[in-house]
Motif scaffolding. Structure first.
Motif, mmCIF file in Angstrom:
data_model
loop_
_atom_site.group_PDB
_atom_site.id
_atom_site.type_symbol
_atom_site.label_atom_id
_atom_site.label_comp_id
_atom_site.label_asym_id
_atom_site.label_seq_id
_atom_site.Cartn_x
_atom_site.Cartn_y
_atom_site.Cartn_z
ATOM 1 N N PRO A 1 -5.889 0.199 -6.938
ATOM 2 C CA PRO A 1 -5.213 1.396 -6.424
ATOM 3 C C PRO A 1 -6.183 2.394 -5.812
ATOM 4 C CG PRO A 1 -4.458 0.895 -8.639
ATOM 5 C CD PRO A 1 -5.593 -0.023 -8.362
ATOM 6 N N ALA A 2 -7.373 2.539 -6.419
ATOM 7 C CA ALA A 2 -8.343 3.482 -5.874
ATOM 8 C C ALA A 2 -8.784 3.050 -4.478
ATOM 9 C CB ALA A 2 -9.556 3.574 -6.800
ATOM 10 N N THR A 3 -8.993 1.745 -4.308
ATOM 11 C CA THR A 3 -9.366 1.230 -2.992
ATOM 12 C C THR A 3 -8.263 1.508 -1.990
ATOM 13 O OG1 THR A 3 -10.271 -0.595 -4.249
ATOM 14 C CG2 THR A 3 -10.309 -0.803 -1.883
ATOM 15 N N ASP A 4 -7.043 1.265 -2.435
ATOM 16 C CA ASP A 4 -5.883 1.501 -1.589
ATOM 17 C C ASP A 4 -5.844 2.967 -1.150
ATOM 18 O OD1 ASP A 4 -3.725 0.340 -0.358
ATOM 19 O OD2 ASP A 4 -2.316 1.070 -1.885
ATOM 20 N N ALA A 5 -6.080 3.863 -2.136
ATOM 21 C CA ALA A 5 -6.083 5.288 -1.829
ATOM 22 C C ALA A 5 -7.155 5.610 -0.800
ATOM 23 C CB ALA A 5 -6.317 6.095 -3.106
ATOM 24 N N LEU A 6 -8.343 5.039 -1.011
ATOM 25 C CA LEU A 6 -9.454 5.332 -0.100
ATOM 26 C C LEU A 6 -9.156 4.821 1.302
ATOM 27 C CD1 LEU A 6 -12.657 4.603 -2.178
ATOM 28 C CD2 LEU A 6 -11.692 6.800 -1.528
ATOM 29 N N ASN A 7 -8.492 3.670 1.399
ATOM 30 C CA ASN A 7 -8.244 3.113 2.717
ATOM 31 C C ASN A 7 -7.116 3.820 3.450
ATOM 32 O OD1 ASN A 7 -10.146 1.000 3.112
ATOM 33 N ND2 ASN A 7 -9.133 -0.103 1.463
ATOM 34 N N ARG A 8 -6.057 4.100 2.718
ATOM 35 C CA ARG A 8 -4.872 4.622 3.401
ATOM 36 C C ARG A 8 -4.874 6.129 3.553
ATOM 37 N NH1 ARG A 8 0.712 2.845 1.290
ATOM 38 N NH2 ARG A 8 -0.412 2.700 -0.682
ATOM 39 N N TYR A 9 -5.437 6.813 2.556
ATOM 40 C CA TYR A 9 -5.325 8.268 2.576
ATOM 41 C C TYR A 9 -6.665 8.928 2.804
ATOM 42 C CZ TYR A 9 -0.934 6.885 0.478
ATOM 43 O OH TYR A 9 0.262 6.279 0.231
ATOM 44 N N ARG A 10 -7.583 8.196 3.436
ATOM 45 C CA ARG A 10 -8.932 8.714 3.599
ATOM 46 C C ARG A 10 -8.937 10.113 4.197
ATOM 47 N NH1 ARG A 10 -14.040 6.588 3.382
ATOM 48 N NH2 ARG A 10 -13.211 4.565 2.855
ATOM 49 N N ILE A 11 -8.077 10.327 5.210
ATOM 50 C CA ILE A 11 -8.114 11.636 5.873
ATOM 51 C C ILE A 11 -7.598 12.756 4.978
ATOM 52 C CG2 ILE A 11 -8.084 10.949 8.308
ATOM 53 C CD1 ILE A 11 -5.005 11.241 8.145
ATOM 54 N N SER B 1 9.526 0.583 5.367
ATOM 55 C CA SER B 1 10.629 1.062 6.202
ATOM 56 C C SER B 1 11.851 0.155 6.076
ATOM 57 C CB SER B 1 10.180 1.153 7.661
ATOM 58 O OG SER B 1 10.085 -0.145 8.199
ATOM 59 N N LEU B 2 11.632 -1.091 5.634
ATOM 60 C CA LEU B 2 12.773 -1.982 5.411
ATOM 61 C C LEU B 2 13.389 -1.749 4.039
ATOM 62 C CD1 LEU B 2 11.418 -5.269 6.986
ATOM 63 C CD2 LEU B 2 13.289 -3.845 7.841
ATOM 64 N N GLY B 3 12.830 -0.788 3.312
ATOM 65 C CA GLY B 3 13.455 -0.399 2.056
ATOM 66 C C GLY B 3 12.840 -0.981 0.805
ATOM 67 N N ALA B 4 11.671 -1.662 0.925
ATOM 68 C CA ALA B 4 11.054 -2.208 -0.272
ATOM 69 C C ALA B 4 10.426 -1.080 -1.087
ATOM 70 C CB ALA B 4 9.990 -3.229 0.106
ATOM 71 N N PRO B 5 10.639 -1.101 -2.397
ATOM 72 C CA PRO B 5 9.994 -0.076 -3.221
ATOM 73 C C PRO B 5 8.480 -0.290 -3.222
ATOM 74 C CG PRO B 5 11.220 -1.638 -4.590
ATOM 75 C CD PRO B 5 11.480 -2.009 -3.173
ATOM 76 N N PRO B 6 7.702 0.795 -3.440
ATOM 77 C CA PRO B 6 6.236 0.721 -3.323
ATOM 78 C C PRO B 6 5.611 -0.381 -4.169
ATOM 79 C CG PRO B 6 6.938 2.986 -3.694
ATOM 80 C CD PRO B 6 8.163 2.145 -3.783
ATOM 81 N N VAL B 7 6.107 -0.523 -5.420
ATOM 82 C CA VAL B 7 5.472 -1.507 -6.295
ATOM 83 C C VAL B 7 5.696 -2.912 -5.756
ATOM 84 C CG1 VAL B 7 5.475 -2.487 -8.608
ATOM 85 C CG2 VAL B 7 5.669 -0.010 -8.303
ATOM 86 N N ARG B 8 6.933 -3.156 -5.299
ATOM 87 C CA ARG B 8 7.238 -4.476 -4.786
ATOM 88 C C ARG B 8 6.454 -4.731 -3.497
ATOM 89 N NH1 ARG B 8 12.773 -6.893 -2.904
ATOM 90 N NH2 ARG B 8 11.944 -8.933 -2.356
ATOM 91 N N THR B 9 6.333 -3.706 -2.655
ATOM 92 C CA THR B 9 5.541 -3.839 -1.432
ATOM 93 C C THR B 9 4.134 -4.271 -1.778
ATOM 94 O OG1 THR B 9 6.775 -1.969 -0.577
ATOM 95 C CG2 THR B 9 4.832 -2.629 0.647
ATOM 96 N N PHE B 10 3.600 -3.620 -2.810
ATOM 97 C CA PHE B 10 2.226 -3.933 -3.178
ATOM 98 C C PHE B 10 2.079 -5.404 -3.565
ATOM 99 C CE2 PHE B 10 -1.123 -4.440 -6.309
ATOM 100 C CZ PHE B 10 -2.201 -4.017 -5.557
ATOM 101 N N PHE B 11 3.003 -5.872 -4.428
ATOM 102 C CA PHE B 11 2.833 -7.234 -4.932
ATOM 103 C C PHE B 11 3.188 -8.307 -3.907
ATOM 104 C CE2 PHE B 11 2.693 -5.098 -9.055
ATOM 105 C CZ PHE B 11 1.583 -5.743 -9.580
ATOM 106 N N THR B 12 4.161 -8.030 -3.034
ATOM 107 C CA THR B 12 4.555 -9.100 -2.108
ATOM 108 C C THR B 12 3.826 -9.011 -0.770
ATOM 109 O OG1 THR B 12 6.433 -7.788 -1.423
ATOM 110 C CG2 THR B 12 6.862 -9.460 -3.079
ATOM 111 N N VAL B 13 3.356 -7.833 -0.395
ATOM 112 C CA VAL B 13 2.741 -7.711 0.928
ATOM 113 C C VAL B 13 1.233 -7.452 0.846
ATOM 114 C CG1 VAL B 13 2.735 -6.441 3.104
ATOM 115 C CG2 VAL B 13 4.890 -6.892 1.931
#
Lengths: 273, 262
Positions: B83-93, B167-179
């Protein structure tokens, strides 16, 4: 608007771990001046002691010599590896990875067998008639340096192969087509192009200047460095305030090295950092 | 076309590789020697030192402890590191620059200082039981390798597909595990291997945090090196080396999970 919050939340466990397990304890160590009359008494005691000054300079000296040797050896080896035929390149990289993955303890232990009084090197020297009696090679500064160079060279090769492979083949070919000697190509084209990457590569994985294992194994009590000295103060003499001072000085040395590297990298290649 | 390498450079490289491989060959040789002291070339071949490892309770116990600490520490490090890596990559700004610097702090503090500080403040200061401090120390070091290695992998990951899933409606947790997770799988596996090796071989932190009751394999080897010089140490060393090889060799082979998707 909830984006920054999400970012903080995702990073929160990691932040908490670093703060609780690293920053707070190390901060407490550095702030520990309880053993002295004035805040700086312990530092004065450290620098007043000739033995401790020797330990500090020996640490810095060994780290500098080790880094310089590892850098030169690693650079030329990486140059050969990065320009080797494809099949050889993979083999050489795998061998370097293998050496890197063999633990610190194993790799330091090997030097005990090699450099010991009845070790292989002494056996060979006597067999070849170069020396009559076994030389005392273990527990010398040279032994510590060899063991530490041995530790750092594979890391250096792997970092620098990446950097050197990034130099376009065209440039080198173009330079070579103008007919200089390989040495001139190296000096005027390859080396200047490699320097920024070399320093960045170096500063992104700075070596710990006070790893305890090679000095403990190859240097013993006679070649004490900051790492082994800290361990002795803390675990054998149980003098924690003095050990904290040693720890704080070790941290200062490491940070100074890393900052110097980063600054140098930034100056040589503003785009890289 | 290859640049022609000067013969001197080739000779130099061969010598460097002899220097790198020689000591390892010597340790392996010494572990097979049928003598009561470590020597090379081995005098007579035997595997009895390898059997001795399992007869010595100290080694048996520390091997298990090392593996347990490694696996637990990496588990925790991955769970909080990804999750920390994810935070650093996506929310860096949105995040301050020092946050990513914070995660690489372990590099700035010599491990031996970290070990000593944990002993002072946590193990003794807070009177923790004997198990958690080495675990915490290892987790911290593994966290660093996890964040570094995992954050290298989403560089090629297109965050648009993650946004598409949301945007297709997947919840965040499911997005994380499937995508997200399947796409950074190689990085996660690489991080696991690197962290495993760092942990199993790590000495500096464990040096202070192990004591009577809990000790790790490298610490046990070090203690034995100081006491005796018999080939059993060489054979433990070889065994440790093999553990590393198995950890790396499998996943890194051309058909392994890291290289296959590339």
């Amino acid at each position: 608007m909830r984006e920054p919050l999400t970012g903080w939340t995702l990073g929160a466990p990691a932040t908490a771990l670093v703060a609780l397990i690293l920053i707070a304890p190390v901060g407490a160590t550095i702030a520990d001046i309880s053993g002295g009359a004035s805040p700086f008494a312990l530092y004065q005691a450290f620098f007043a002691s000739g033995f401790r000054r020797t330990v500090l300079w020996r640490t810095v000296g060994i780290a500098t010599i080790t880094s310089a040797i590892a850098l030169v050896v690693g650079f030329f080896t990486a140059l050969a590896v990065s320009r080797a035929p494809r099949r050889w390149r993979s083999v050489l990289i795998v061998m370097a990875v293998f050496a890197l993955l063999t633990g610190v303890v194993v790799r330091s232990f090997a030097w005990l067998i090699i450099l010991g009084r009845n070790g292989i090197l002494n056996g060979f020297l006597q067999w070849a008639g170069i020396t009559d009696a076994p030389l005392a090679m273990l527990y010398t500064q040279g032994a510590v340096i060899v063991a530490m160079v041995y530790l750092f060279v594979p890391l250096m090769i792997l970092t620098l192969v990446g950097v050197l492979e990034g130099i376009p083949e065209d440039l080198i070919r173009a330079a070579a087509s103008l007919g200089p000697s390989p040495a001139a190509t190296f000096r005027q084209v390859i080396f200047p192009l490699a320097v920024p990457g070399l320093i960045v590569g170096r500063s992104s994985c700075p070596p710990d200047p006070s790893p305890p294992v090679p000095p403990a194994a190859a240097g013993g009590e006679r070649q004490m460095v900051m790492g082994t000295f800290l361990h002795q103060q803390a675990m054998v003499r149980l003098d924690w305030p003095a050990a904290s001072t040693t720890a704080a000085i070790a941290v200062a040395v490491t940070i100074a090295v890393v900052l110097a590297m980063t600054r140098l990298a930034r100056r040589l290649n503003p785009a890289a950092t | 076309m290859q640049m022609r390498l000067p013969p001197a450079l080739i000779v130099f490289t061969v010598l460097v590789y002899l220097f790198l491989m020689g000591p390892l060959v010597i340790v392996i040789g010494a572990s097979l020697s049928d003598t009561s002291y470590s020597t090379f070339p081995p005098k007579g071949l035997t595997l009895r030192w390898f059997e001795r490892i399992f007869e010595m309770a100290a080694f048996r116990r520390t091997i298990v402890t090392s593996l347990q600490i490694a696996v637990l520490a990496i588990g925790v490090a991955l769970v909080i590191g990804i999750p920390a890596t994810d935070a650093l990559n996506r929310y860096r700004i949105h995040l301050p620059g020092w946050l990513s610097a914070l995660y690489v702090q372990p590099v700035l503090v010599p491990e031996i200082v970290m070990g000593f500080s944990l002993l002072r403040s946590v193990a003794v200061g807070m009177d923790w039981p004997i198990w958690p401090p080495p675990l915490a120390g290892h987790t911290l070091i593994e966290l660093h390798s996890c964040i570094r290695v995992v954050s290298a992998s989403p560089v090629s990951f297109d965050f648009a597909i993650e946004e598409a899933a949301i945007s297709l409606g997947a919840p965040p947790v499911r997005t994380f595990f499937t995508v997200v997770l399947p796409n950074i799988r190689a990085g996660v596996i690489a991080a696991f291997i690197l962290a495993f090796i760092t942990s199993v071989n790590g000495v500096s932190v464990s040096l202070f945090l192990t004591g009577p009751g809990v000790s790790t394999l490298p610490i046990q080897i070090l203690a034995c090196v100081e006491q005796f010089f018999d080939p059993v140490i060489a054979s433990v060393a070889v065994r440790l080396c093999c553990t590393n090889l198995v950890a790396v060799g499998g996943p890194l082979s051309p058909d392994g999970p890291i290289l296959r998707p590339l």
